[in-house]
Design a protein around this motif. Structure first.
Motif, short mmCIF file in Angstrom:
data_model
loop_
_atom_site.label_atom_id
_atom_site.label_comp_id
_atom_site.label_asym_id
_atom_site.label_seq_id
_atom_site.Cartn_x
_atom_site.Cartn_y
_atom_site.Cartn_z
N THR A 17 -9.62 5.67 -0.50
CA THR A 17 -8.82 4.83 0.39
C THR A 17 -7.82 5.72 1.09
O THR A 17 -7.02 6.39 0.43
N SER A 26 -5.80 1.93 5.07
CA SER A 26 -4.67 1.02 5.07
C SER A 26 -3.51 1.70 5.77
O SER A 26 -3.17 2.83 5.43
N PRO A 76 -9.14 -1.17 0.29
CA PRO A 76 -9.86 -0.97 1.55
C PRO A 76 -10.21 0.50 1.75
O PRO A 76 -9.77 1.35 1.00
N VAL A 101 1.42 -2.08 -1.02
CA VAL A 101 -0.02 -1.99 -0.81
C VAL A 101 -0.71 -1.97 -2.17
O VAL A 101 -0.19 -1.40 -3.13
N LEU A 109 -4.56 6.02 2.87
CA LEU A 109 -3.32 5.27 3.03
C LEU A 109 -2.38 6.02 3.97
O LEU A 109 -2.11 7.20 3.77
#
Lengths: 109, 115
Positions: free
Chosen positions: B110, B11, B8, B19, B112
């Motif tokens: 991404t 996250s 994604p 993950v 995180l």
């Protein structure tokens, strides 16, 4: 081992003023040097690179960088910035492409 | 041509959870790289795939990180269990060839966050 140091984390600048982003590297082997740019909400894009030959390299949007072996530097310059140059700039050196910590350029009207 | 896509884009997970990050390289690019940027610091190399094989994984921080590239197409990076210090932006890049003359094409990353 190779490493890159970007000496300025933030560089505020007014539109149409010049800007210089400093980058120093250390390497035990011959180097190839790069500047990448990350515009907001985008991935990194190659801005320019030095592989060999002329020590002064230019990008299509007016940036230039000069490889200085004696000072182990690869500073990035632009004589007149635009609002659209607001971004984060990363200096990098080969082999695994070691990056500096980035310099955020904010151009103000 | 479509660029490198990562999923994604963001996250947020709790410490101890798992993950999985995904990267789809540009079609035809055999070389795929993972990088990580923690807390505004340097972008650090994690590993390099050539097709489905791990060419260099010297940057992987520890055995909580597992990267795969089954079939030599997309790649996943799993963090299990996640720790607070794993927070950061994970970038994927791909290139057709290998070496300084093969430019890297980066995804948007991404972000995180481990809480």
């Amino acid at each position: 081992a190779q490493s890159v140091t970007q000496l300025d984390s933030q560089v505020p600048v007014f539109e149409e003023a010049p800007v210089e982003l400093r980058c120093n590297y250390s390497s035990s082997v011959s180097v190839y040097l790069f500047w990448y740019v990350q515009y907001p909400n985008q991935g990194l894009q190659l801005l320019l690179k030095y592989l060999s030959g002329s020590t002064l390299v230019e990008s299509i949007n007016g940036f230039e960088a000069e490889f200085n072996k004696s000072q182990t530097s690869f500073h990035l310059r632009k004589p007149s910035v635009h609002i659209s140059d607001t971004a984060e700039y990363f200096c990098a050196v080969t082999g695994q492409l070691s990056f500096g910590a980035g310099t955020t350029v904010t151009v103000r009207a | 041509e479509a660029g490198v896509t990562q999923f994604p884009s963001h996250s947020v997970i709790e410490k101890g959870q798992t993950v999985t990050l995904r990267c789809d390289p540009i079609s035809g690019h055999d070389n795929l790289y993972w990088y990580r940027r923690v807390m505004g610091k340097e972008i650090k190399f994690l590993l390099h795939f050539v097709k489905e094989s791990k060419q260099d994984e010297s940057g992987m921080p520890n055995n909580r990180f597992l990267a795969e590239r089954t079939g030599g197409t997309y790649s996943t990076l799993k963090v299990q269990p996640a720790e607070l210090e794993d927070s950061g932006v994970y970038f994927c890049a791909s290139s057709q060839g290998y070496g300084y003359n093969s430019p890297l094409h980066f995804g948007n990353g991404t972000r995180l966050t481990v809480t």
